[in-house]
Design an enzyme around this catalytic site. Structure first.
Site, mmCIF file in Angstrom:
data_model
loop_
_atom_site.group_PDB
_atom_site.id
_atom_site.type_symbol
_atom_site.label_atom_id
_atom_site.label_comp_id
_atom_site.label_asym_id
_atom_site.label_seq_id
_atom_site.Cartn_x
_atom_site.Cartn_y
_atom_site.Cartn_z
ATOM 1 N N SER A 162 40.317 -38.522 -18.829
ATOM 2 C CA SER A 162 39.822 -37.110 -18.544
ATOM 3 C C SER A 162 40.457 -36.477 -17.480
ATOM 4 O O SER A 162 40.873 -37.084 -16.592
ATOM 5 C CB SER A 162 38.273 -37.214 -17.905
ATOM 6 O OG SER A 162 37.947 -35.971 -17.319
ATOM 7 N N TYR A 180 31.484 -41.308 -14.201
ATOM 8 C CA TYR A 180 32.242 -40.983 -15.393
ATOM 9 C C TYR A 180 33.973 -40.909 -14.813
ATOM 10 O O TYR A 180 34.731 -41.693 -15.514
ATOM 11 C CB TYR A 180 31.875 -39.848 -16.180
ATOM 12 C CG TYR A 180 32.982 -39.568 -17.058
ATOM 13 C CD1 TYR A 180 32.846 -39.862 -18.522
ATOM 14 C CD2 TYR A 180 33.726 -38.387 -17.072
ATOM 15 C CE1 TYR A 180 33.593 -39.603 -19.340
ATOM 16 C CE2 TYR A 180 34.717 -37.955 -17.895
ATOM 17 C CZ TYR A 180 34.590 -38.682 -19.121
ATOM 18 O OH TYR A 180 35.628 -38.143 -20.227
ATOM 19 N N LYS A 211 37.268 -43.594 -15.781
ATOM 20 C CA LYS A 211 38.323 -42.872 -16.318
ATOM 21 C C LYS A 211 39.581 -43.190 -15.693
ATOM 22 O O LYS A 211 40.676 -43.291 -15.873
ATOM 23 C CB LYS A 211 38.186 -41.522 -16.682
ATOM 24 C CG LYS A 211 36.999 -41.097 -17.696
ATOM 25 C CD LYS A 211 37.606 -41.896 -19.051
ATOM 26 C CE LYS A 211 36.729 -41.487 -20.116
ATOM 27 N NZ LYS A 211 37.200 -42.274 -21.408
#
Length: 267
Positions: free
Chosen positions: A160, A173, A177
Site C-alpha cells: 500500500s 492496515y 503492510k
C-alpha cells in the site's frame, strides 16, 4: 556454471507458468487472476469465503480456452495452504511458479469509521499482521519445494502507498503492510541464491473494489485531482504491474516495491 548462477538466470515464460493468486475470488485478486489468464498462465483462484465467485471466475477463464481452478484455503492456516499447493500440483501436473499474495483480511477503508491512535488496540494490529505477514510466510514456505524443482520462483506481495504517505492513518492496515515490505526485502535477500525473486506492488485506493466500496465519490475525486495522471487507479491497471513482476522482463529485479497509483505518491 554453478547452481546459483543457473538459478539466477532462469526465467519462465508467462504462458508456461502456474500462478497462484490468494484472495482471488473477488476484488483486486480477481483482476490479477484475469490478467494472468489473459497472457496464457494457468491460474489457481484461491478463496476463503467467495466460493461461488471463485468458481465462476475459474469457469469463465476455462470457457475462453484458459487453464484455471478454484481452490479453497484459509491462507493464515499453514496446513490449509500446504494442502492447497498439493491440490494445485495434482490439478495441473506442475508446481506453482509464481505466488501473488493479495488476500486481504476483512477490512473496510472507511475514513469516518477508522480507529484513531488513542483508541486502537494492539489486538487489531496483531490480526492484520497475521492476515498480511503470516499468510505471506505460509504461501512462500509452501511454494519452496516447487520453486526448487523448477529452479526459480516469483513472489509478488501486494502493498500500500499508505506506507509512504499515510494520508489516512489506518494504523493496523498500514503497519501490517510496512511489515510485509520488510519481509519482501529480507526474503528477497535470503531466497535470491535459489533464483527466487520477491517483490511488492503497492497501490492506493482502487476504483473500485469491495474494500473501497465505502469510499465516497468526493474522496475518489480528491485523489484523482492530486494524482499526476489525473485519475484513480483501477484494479486492471494495478494487475498489469503485477504480471510484469512474474514475467521474464523482470528477471533482474528483486526486493523492490513498485508504487502503482497514477502518480499520487512519488517517493
Amino acid at each position: 556454471m554453478s547452481n546459483a548462477q543457473a538459478f539466477s538466470t532462469a526465467a519462465m515464460p508467462l504462458d508456461e507458468q502456474l500462478v497462484l493468486v490468494t484472495g482471488a475470488g473477488r476484488g483486486l485478486g480477481a483482476a490479477i487472476a484475469k490478467a494472468f489468464a489473459h497472457v496464457g498462465s494457468a491460474v489457481v483462484v484461491n478463496y476463503r469465503y467467495s466460493a461461488d465467485a471463485a468458481e465462476e471466475l475459474a469457469e469463465a477463464i476455462r470457457a475462453r480456452g484458459g487453464r484455471a481452478a478454484a481452490l479453497e484455503a484459509d491462507v493464515t492456516d499453514d496446513r490449509a495452504v500446504d494442502a492447497m499447493f498439493d491440490g494445485a500440483h495434482t490439478e495441473f501436473g506442475m508446481p506453482v511458479s509464481t505466488v501473488v499474495n493479495s488476500a486481504l483480511m476483512d477490512y473496510t477503508f472507511d475514513v469516518e469509521g477508522r480507529q484513531p491512535a488513542d483508541e486502537i488496540d494492539f489486538a487489531d494490529l496483531s490480526a492484520q499482521f497475521r492476515g498480511t505477514v503470516g499468510s505471506a510466510m505460509n504461501t512462500v514456505q509452501a511454494a519452496m519445494s516447487g520453486f526448487r524443482e523448477i529452479g526459480s520462483g516469483r513472489v509478488i506481495n501486494i502493498g500500500s502507498n499508505l506506507v509512504q504517505n499515510p494520508v489516512v492513518p489506518y494504523h493496523d492496515y498500514t503497519a501490517a503492510k510496512a511489515a510485509l515490505l520488510a519481509l519482501t526485502r529480507t526474503f528477497a535477500r535470503d531466497l535470491g541464491p535459489l533464483g527466487v525473486r520477491v517483490n511488492m506492488v503497492s497501490g492506493g485506493l482502487l476504483r473500485t473494489t469491495d474494500a473501497s466500496a465505502a469510499t465516497t465519490e468526493e474522496v475518489f475525486d480528491r485523489i484523482a485531482e492530486a494524482s499526476a495522471l489525473g485519475h484513480v487507479t483501477t484494479p486492471e491497471e494495478f494487475a498489469s504491474a503485477v504480471v510484469f513482476f512474474a514475467s521474464p522482463d523482470s528477471r533482474a529485479v528483486t526486493g523492490q516495491n513498485l508504487i502503482v497509483d497514477n502518480g499520487y505518491v512519488m517517493s
